[in-house]
Design an enzyme around this catalytic site. Sequence first.
Site, PDB file in Angstrom:
ATOM      1  N   ASP A   1       0.874  -1.160   0.000  1.00  0.00           N
ATOM      2  CA  ASP A   1       0.000   0.000   0.000  1.00  0.00           C
ATOM      3  C   ASP A   1       0.917   1.217   0.000  1.00  0.00           C
ATOM      4  OD1 ASP A   1      -2.263   1.560   0.141  1.00  0.00           O
ATOM      5  OD2 ASP A   1      -2.298   1.558   2.329  1.00  0.00           O
TER       6      ASP A   1
ATOM      7  N   ASP B   1      -1.660  -1.396   6.283  1.00  0.00           N
ATOM      8  CA  ASP B   1      -1.927  -0.929   7.642  1.00  0.00           C
ATOM      9  C   ASP B   1      -3.358  -0.462   7.847  1.00  0.00           C
ATOM     10  OD1 ASP B   1      -1.876   1.348   6.116  1.00  0.00           O
ATOM     11  OD2 ASP B   1      -0.547   2.481   7.444  1.00  0.00           O
TER      12      ASP B   1
ATOM     13  N   ASP C   1      -6.954  -2.790   3.549  1.00  0.00           N
ATOM     14  CA  ASP C   1      -5.933  -3.790   3.202  1.00  0.00           C
ATOM     15  C   ASP C   1      -6.240  -5.171   3.786  1.00  0.00           C
ATOM     16  OD1 ASP C   1      -4.300  -1.843   1.927  1.00  0.00           O
ATOM     17  OD2 ASP C   1      -3.536  -1.207   3.872  1.00  0.00           O
TER      18      ASP C   1
END
Length: 741
Positions: free
Chosen positions: A290, A502, A506
């Site tokens: 990410d 995080d 996700d």
Amino acid sequence: MKTNIKTGLIHIENHKKNQTEYKVSKSYKEILFQHLFTLFNGINLFLAIIVFFTGSQRNMLFMGTVTLNTIIGLVQEIRSKHKLDRLSILNQTKIQVLRNSKIQWIGLEDIVVDDILILKTGIQIPCDGIVVEGNIECDESILTGESISILKNVKDSVYAGSIVTSGMAKMQVLKVAEDMYVFSIIKDAKRYKRYPSQLRDSLNFIIKWCTYILCPLGTILFVVQYNLFGYTQAVLSTVAAVVGMIPEGLVFLTSVALSIGAQKMARANVLVQELYCLETLARVDTLCLDKTGTLTKGNLKVIKIDSQMDVIPILQDMMYALPDDNATAKAIREYVGDNHFKEAIKVLPFSSERKYSQVIFSDGDYKLGAYEFIVNEIDETVKDKIFSYTSKGYRVLVLYSNEVLAYICIQDELKEDVKEILSYFKEQGVMIKVISGDDTNTVRSICEQANLNGLSFDMRQSKNIPNEISQYSFFGRVAPEQKKEMIASLKQQGHIVAMIGDGVNDIMALKEADCSISMGSGSEACKNIASLILLNNQFSSLPELLKQGRCVINNIQKSASLFLVKNIFSMGLAILALLIIKEYPFKPIQLTLISALSTGIPSFVLTLEPNENRIEGNFLKNVVSKAIPGAFCVILSVLGCFFYRQFIEMTNEQYSTICTILAGCNALFVLKGVCKPFTKIRQLLIGSMSVCFLFSILFFPSFFYLVPLQWDHILYILISVCLMPVVLKILSNICSRIAGF
């Protein structure tokens, strides 16, 4: 209702606690049971008792090795448990609760019925209850299998295991512990996902087949030896054969190596929640990231607000009304201040699926978020304006009310060491994919700053995810479901995938990945399902994690081949004793000597060595193909000696002595092959083991049942030892061709 919603006034001692949290590490009882009460420990103990009653107690020396292995394994795993438990306590999931008019943080196990919990975005709901104030959106996929957000208003039920995807609310706890609806589901879904592992599967395969072969073969061998040589000789021969066939040292070595790896990572503040993920990490060839909080610092800052009017009061009212607590909301609040003028009529919090938030006041309806998701028809002028900012790496939100009122430019800086770390992964042949919900131009700009090369793709235009994940490297406007599909597509294409994230968006991708890594600052739900947690958000630890994973697996692979040499030749010789040679050539203490100097001690040294080479091939195939040449060389040596004694006068004791010396020399040659390329430590290891073997047979021959040999016996040994490297090389070449190396 037993609790005052405003004050949270309850008598805790009268309520049931939520004591269902599952520990990262095993309990002391589990560790003790795992190391003491094993099938192979039971077999060894049984064999030792039988040997004891033969009066040949020195042949029980193999129990010393078994005991030492067990003690070392216990000590090492307990040390690892202490370290992991300390880290787990520091990283223990906590939640805010309203008690006695005060908001406080408590551990999940301290939650009691009638507590008032404060739920925010990113929290995994720990108990069953009802919403008593505010509203939230929940992902209940753990219950329903459907990854869609469900709005929860006052008096709506919420269930343990659900993840808050947006909003903020107060919840009254109604059920805890085993009373919860999803108690059994949570137990399986928290963090005990069965990660793929060639190592685990290979060990299980070896243990299963050794067990299948060991019992019937040992029984038949005892019967045959008893009929030929009597009880004592039958016991000693059978015990030697069975002890040689037990792969106990391999299981022990693996447990210790993984525990040491986890302990080393713990020193670097990396919490390992699944031991076998170390192997998966070592084999990873694709790394999915990410953007926010991983490549960037996650410290968002509003750089400017581009508007033709004063929108600060509007933003102040919106941010006061919205329960959003993400980094973007915090950055906007910091920029606009905390003045408040109007009360909201309706509030819709931000979610990663919707990509905007909405507040309705008496004088207007305002939306704040990604322009493309707010409007039905794109204005090219607005699009160009946004592009001018996103191309500089800014994240751009728009304030919208029938038209765009303002462009809010937010910046997030790259982490200092990102370029070097990503370069390392590229050098190691690891493919990098950046997957983000942000604007595609912003993602591409950040990736360019990080010196990443590749094509970018807007996932709103997605039609064929498997093709797109193969062709492109950077992805913007990715929905949570798409992240999961992208990871699944990479796995279907044969890649071993690690995912780093995080945020709530996700979670599905992390669950799907072969190895999931969460930042310590990530959402609690994110950390609950991750196999590794970077407690200090130390992105710089990733290369060390990869190296440590490779070190563990490479060294286990090297040492495993040493153990299997003994297992394979013991089985082979047991079969030959039934068919041809009649007498099993070794006594237990002789195999103990060979095992200790060629396998036991070297395996510990090799396990602790640094070894960062990339993992290639199948674990079982690699190990067996390297073990077979050494095992067959021993079998050929024993067969050669058997045929040799048909022409030369030789007692049974001399026959056993020659076979022991040849097997020991062969084992040292195998050790030499495993230790290539040589280092000073490896050369010292080979030299010291060779000296110890020579010292044992020269100065303690009677202890190991070795007897003096004639000159022609010694000549045969010398010729055989000189031929061993040639035979080993020929057998290795044959195995390599068969294995496809």
